[in-house]
Design a protein around this motif. Structure first.
Motif, PDB file in Angstrom:
ATOM      1  N   GLU A  94    -101.808-110.401  30.007  1.00 51.52           N
ATOM      2  CA  GLU A  94    -101.242-109.208  29.011  1.00 51.52           C
ATOM      3  C   GLU A  94    -102.386-108.082  29.094  1.00 51.52           C
ATOM      4  O   GLU A  94    -103.416-108.423  28.960  1.00 51.52           O
ATOM      5  CB  GLU A  94    -101.506-109.656  27.655  1.00 51.52           C
ATOM      6  N   ASN A  95    -101.999-107.022  29.461  1.00 53.20           N
ATOM      7  CA  ASN A  95    -102.810-105.602  29.733  1.00 53.20           C
ATOM      8  C   ASN A  95    -103.158-105.175  28.190  1.00 53.20           C
ATOM      9  O   ASN A  95    -102.827-103.946  27.967  1.00 53.20           O
ATOM     10  CB  ASN A  95    -102.197-104.930  30.381  1.00 53.20           C
ATOM     11  N   LYS A  96    -103.790-105.836  27.309  1.00 52.35           N
ATOM     12  CA  LYS A  96    -104.410-105.441  26.013  1.00 52.35           C
ATOM     13  C   LYS A  96    -105.874-105.698  26.221  1.00 52.35           C
ATOM     14  O   LYS A  96    -106.454-106.236  27.084  1.00 52.35           O
ATOM     15  CB  LYS A  96    -103.776-106.441  25.214  1.00 52.35           C
ATOM     16  N   PRO A  97    -106.690-105.256  24.941  1.00 52.02           N
ATOM     17  CA  PRO A  97    -108.057-105.062  25.098  1.00 52.02           C
ATOM     18  C   PRO A  97    -108.910-106.492  25.271  1.00 52.02           C
ATOM     19  O   PRO A  97    -109.721-106.562  25.737  1.00 52.02           O
ATOM     20  CB  PRO A  97    -108.414-104.510  23.538  1.00 52.02           C
ATOM     21  N   ASN A  98    -107.858-107.548  24.789  1.00 54.21           N
ATOM     22  CA  ASN A  98    -108.471-108.946  25.077  1.00 54.21           C
ATOM     23  C   ASN A  98    -108.073-109.556  26.555  1.00 54.21           C
ATOM     24  O   ASN A  98    -108.551-110.858  26.630  1.00 54.21           O
ATOM     25  CB  ASN A  98    -108.397-109.711  23.852  1.00 54.21           C
ATOM     26  N   CYS A  99    -107.317-108.828  27.140  1.00 53.89           N
ATOM     27  CA  CYS A  99    -106.956-109.151  28.567  1.00 53.89           C
ATOM     28  C   CYS A  99    -106.311-110.607  28.421  1.00 53.89           C
ATOM     29  O   CYS A  99    -107.197-111.473  29.220  1.00 53.89           O
ATOM     30  CB  CYS A  99    -108.111-108.784  29.517  1.00 53.89           C
ATOM     31  N   PHE A 100    -105.528-111.075  27.535  1.00 53.92           N
ATOM     32  CA  PHE A 100    -105.171-112.501  27.441  1.00 53.92           C
ATOM     33  C   PHE A 100    -104.646-113.096  28.793  1.00 53.92           C
ATOM     34  O   PHE A 100    -104.065-112.152  29.485  1.00 53.92           O
ATOM     35  CB  PHE A 100    -103.944-112.522  26.466  1.00 53.92           C
ATOM     36  N   GLY A 101    -105.246-114.229  29.150  1.00 59.25           N
ATOM     37  CA  GLY A 101    -104.929-114.725  30.383  1.00 59.25           C
ATOM     38  C   GLY A 101    -105.811-114.735  31.680  1.00 59.25           C
ATOM     39  O   GLY A 101    -105.985-115.464  32.689  1.00 59.25           O
ATOM     40  N   MET A 102    -106.805-113.817  31.450  1.00 58.58           N
ATOM     41  CA  MET A 102    -107.906-113.819  32.299  1.00 58.58           C
ATOM     42  C   MET A 102    -109.068-114.656  31.773  1.00 58.58           C
ATOM     43  O   MET A 102    -109.453-115.021  30.531  1.00 58.58           O
ATOM     44  CB  MET A 102    -108.589-112.427  32.377  1.00 58.58           C
ATOM     45  N   PRO A 103    -109.997-115.194  32.783  1.00 55.88           N
ATOM     46  CA  PRO A 103    -110.048-115.335  34.089  1.00 55.88           C
ATOM     47  C   PRO A 103    -108.944-116.149  34.806  1.00 55.88           C
ATOM     48  O   PRO A 103    -109.141-116.349  36.087  1.00 55.88           O
ATOM     49  CB  PRO A 103    -111.371-115.385  34.539  1.00 55.88           C
ATOM     50  N   ILE A 104    -108.129-117.029  34.155  1.00 58.80           N
ATOM     51  CA  ILE A 104    -107.311-118.089  34.836  1.00 58.80           C
ATOM     52  C   ILE A 104    -106.162-117.372  35.620  1.00 58.80           C
ATOM     53  O   ILE A 104    -106.232-117.815  36.788  1.00 58.80           O
ATOM     54  CB  ILE A 104    -106.508-118.595  33.536  1.00 58.80           C
ATOM     55  N   VAL A 105    -105.908-116.215  35.578  1.00 56.21           N
ATOM     56  CA  VAL A 105    -104.850-115.395  36.578  1.00 56.21           C
ATOM     57  C   VAL A 105    -105.591-115.282  37.683  1.00 56.21           C
ATOM     58  O   VAL A 105    -104.946-115.248  38.726  1.00 56.21           O
ATOM     59  CB  VAL A 105    -104.438-114.043  35.868  1.00 56.21           C
ATOM     60  N   TYR A 106    -107.071-114.816  37.561  1.00 56.12           N
ATOM     61  CA  TYR A 106    -107.686-114.773  38.864  1.00 56.12           C
ATOM     62  C   TYR A 106    -108.040-115.791  39.431  1.00 56.12           C
ATOM     63  O   TYR A 106    -107.689-115.859  40.902  1.00 56.12           O
ATOM     64  CB  TYR A 106    -109.074-113.632  38.454  1.00 56.12           C
ATOM     65  N   VAL A 107    -108.322-116.889  38.970  1.00 53.93           N
ATOM     66  CA  VAL A 107    -108.699-118.030  39.543  1.00 53.93           C
ATOM     67  C   VAL A 107    -107.382-118.786  40.089  1.00 53.93           C
ATOM     68  O   VAL A 107    -107.459-119.310  41.365  1.00 53.93           O
ATOM     69  CB  VAL A 107    -109.530-119.119  38.496  1.00 53.93           C
ATOM     70  N   ASN A 108    -106.401-119.074  39.417  1.00 54.77           N
ATOM     71  CA  ASN A 108    -105.074-119.807  39.790  1.00 54.77           C
ATOM     72  C   ASN A 108    -104.427-119.125  40.734  1.00 54.77           C
ATOM     73  O   ASN A 108    -103.650-119.629  41.696  1.00 54.77           O
ATOM     74  CB  ASN A 108    -104.355-120.047  38.366  1.00 54.77           C
ATOM     75  N   ARG A 109    -104.220-117.696  40.740  1.00 57.24           N
ATOM     76  CA  ARG A 109    -103.556-116.947  41.779  1.00 57.24           C
ATOM     77  C   ARG A 109    -102.072-117.493  41.812  1.00 57.24           C
ATOM     78  O   ARG A 109    -101.461-117.624  43.098  1.00 57.24           O
ATOM     79  CB  ARG A 109    -104.315-116.920  42.952  1.00 57.24           C
ATOM     80  N   GLY A 110    -101.386-117.892  40.769  1.00 58.75           N
ATOM     81  CA  GLY A 110     -99.893-118.315  40.740  1.00 58.75           C
ATOM     82  C   GLY A 110     -99.771-119.711  41.051  1.00 58.75           C
ATOM     83  O   GLY A 110     -98.777-120.104  40.952  1.00 58.75           O
ATOM     84  N   GLN A 111    -100.821-120.266  41.163  1.00 59.57           N
ATOM     85  CA  GLN A 111    -100.807-121.840  41.337  1.00 59.57           C
ATOM     86  C   GLN A 111    -100.622-122.484  39.658  1.00 59.57           C
ATOM     87  O   GLN A 111    -101.339-121.718  38.830  1.00 59.57           O
ATOM     88  CB  GLN A 111    -101.982-122.514  42.096  1.00 59.57           C
ATOM     89  N   ASN A 112    -100.181-123.592  39.624  1.00 61.72           N
ATOM     90  CA  ASN A 112    -100.001-124.381  38.543  1.00 61.72           C
ATOM     91  C   ASN A 112    -101.141-125.401  38.573  1.00 61.72           C
ATOM     92  O   ASN A 112    -100.863-126.820  38.918  1.00 61.72           O
ATOM     93  CB  ASN A 112     -98.700-124.804  38.313  1.00 61.72           C
ATOM     94  N   LEU A 113    -102.309-125.029  38.279  1.00 63.23           N
ATOM     95  CA  LEU A 113    -103.424-125.887  38.258  1.00 63.23           C
ATOM     96  C   LEU A 113    -103.551-126.995  37.106  1.00 63.23           C
ATOM     97  O   LEU A 113    -103.277-126.199  36.089  1.00 63.23           O
ATOM     98  CB  LEU A 113    -104.658-125.412  38.762  1.00 63.23           C
TER      99      LEU A 113
END
Length: 393
Positions: A183-202
């Motif tokens: 989510e592109n909001k002030p708390n950037c929900f999902g970061m840094p998992i989005v960066y680390v996982n890069r679409g993978q379901n880890l």
């Protein structure tokens, strides 16, 4: 001969006093050793161990009292900051404090979050000029602790309270919480998992190993999985020098009036009640907000263990330190009195176990003052400068 008899009489009296107090604590449903509470079915050898160390513990208690007996109060405390750490059951304590504020009709003293749910420019260290409700003397939302700056804009008698949690349990909870749509909001929900996982379901264990190789202060919101609790309490999450870490933790010990421990919630509430001059009903945690937190996914290899220690080196030291000081505060409180007060609090919980507490979901949120909206650009820039940007590198 007379001296020998006197010593023997004193020792016998000490043994009798200890046995009597042990029996009292037994009927209060638990026994105590020097570090922790143990259930009634614990080995009887603990009693003998305590008898052998009774004299040493008695002498030690005077030192403990001077170190860990904090400020006393004569009436309900109305100036306080709850440093709301992440994934530590802090929302449960938020709910308790919020109900406490409403009960005393102090809601006008409460600092409101901006941008929600942050106060003071989080994830940067707290700044007075980024605080909404300039005249507020109570804060409950997420903020990054900075004792010197907070003393500059909160009253001198303000109490500072926080809560911590066993780091591996907190790490797993964070992964389950943030592993959602970006989510592109002030708390950037999902970061840094989005960066680390890069679409993978880890899995959380797979994420642990991968993030230990990728997360550093160049990655937005990296601290969510690298010493998250220490970061919230103002320590540099990238710190590695053990001596520097201990210095920072001891500094926190001197600055915070109470550090509650998630795994010892009831015991922490006894200390909170005493420090804030709260009534029994004001430390009530309804069923539904108080949960038993355990580590669900054990480490499967040395690689996972090493990865976890790399990412949580400060949080591990932080938890060990304040877990120990919790029991030192209990020693200073007085074990017998503490046992009685603990049973009272647990009695309140038993009477209200049918109640489901969701006050924290119903709390009223005041709209920020117009003047605060004009600060948004400055706050946003400050957040981005402190790993709080909302983009994927």
């Amino acid at each position: 001969m007379r001296r020998h008899c006197s010593v023997k009489i004193m020792f016998n009296r000490l043994i009798c006093a200890f046995v009597a107090s042990s029996c009292t604590l037994y009927f209060l449903s638990f026994q105590l050793d020097s570090n922790k509470f143990v259930p009634n079915n614990a080995k009887i050898e603990l009693l003998y161990k305590n008898i052998q160390t009774a004299v040493a513990e008695s002498n030690k208690s005077q030192q403990v009292s001077s170190l860990y007996q904090k400020k006393k109060c004569n009436a309900s405390v109305s100036n306080f900051v709850f440093v709301k750490t992440h994934k530590t059951a802090s929302t449960t304590i938020f709910s308790l404090f919020y109900n406490y504020i409403l009960r005393h009709k102090w809601h006008h003293k409460l600092v409101t979050p901006f941008p929600d749910p942050f106060v003071g420019g989080y994830p940067g260290k707290f700044r007075c000029d980024f605080r909404n409700s300039i005249n507020g003397t109570m804060s409950l939302w997420h903020t990054r602790f900075d004792a010197d700056e907070m003393r500059r804009c909160y009253p001198p008698e303000t109490r500072y309270v926080t809560i911590i949690r066993e780091p591996w349990a907190a790490f797993q909870s964070g992964y389950n919480y943030y592993a959602k749509t970006f989510e592109n909001k002030p708390n950037c929900f999902g970061m840094p998992i989005v960066y680390v996982n890069r679409g993978q379901n880890l899995t959380v264990n797979e994420f642990l190993i991968k993030s230990s190789k990728l997360l550093n202060d160049s990655v937005p919101w990296y601290f969510r999985f690298r010493n998250y609790q220490s970061h919230d309490l103002g320590i540099d999450a990238m710190l590695t020098d053990k001596k520097d870490i201990q210095i920072q933790i001891q500094k926190l010990d001197n600055e915070l009036d109470l550090v509650m421990v998630n795994e010892y919630m009831d015991e922490s509430l006894v200390l909170l009640k005493d420090m804030m001059c709260m009534s029994l009903s004001e430390v009530r945690i309804p069923r539904g907000t108080k949960k038993l937190h355990t580590s669900e996914f054990p480490f499967r290899s040395d690689e996972e263990m090493n990865a976890f220690q790399t990412l949580n080196n400060i949080d591990i030291a932080l938890y060990e330190h304040f877990n120990q000081t919790l029991w030192k505060r209990i020693d200073a409180y007085g074990r017998k009195k503490f046992a009685e007060d603990l049973q009272q609090i647990r009695g309140i919980f038993r009477m209200e176990r049918e109640t489901k507490g969701d006050e924290d979901k119903e709390h009223q949120k005041q709209q920020p003052e117009n003047s605060v909206w004009s600060k948004w650009r400055a706050i946003k820039l400050y957040m981005e400068q402190n790993s709080g940007g909302c983009f994927i590198p």
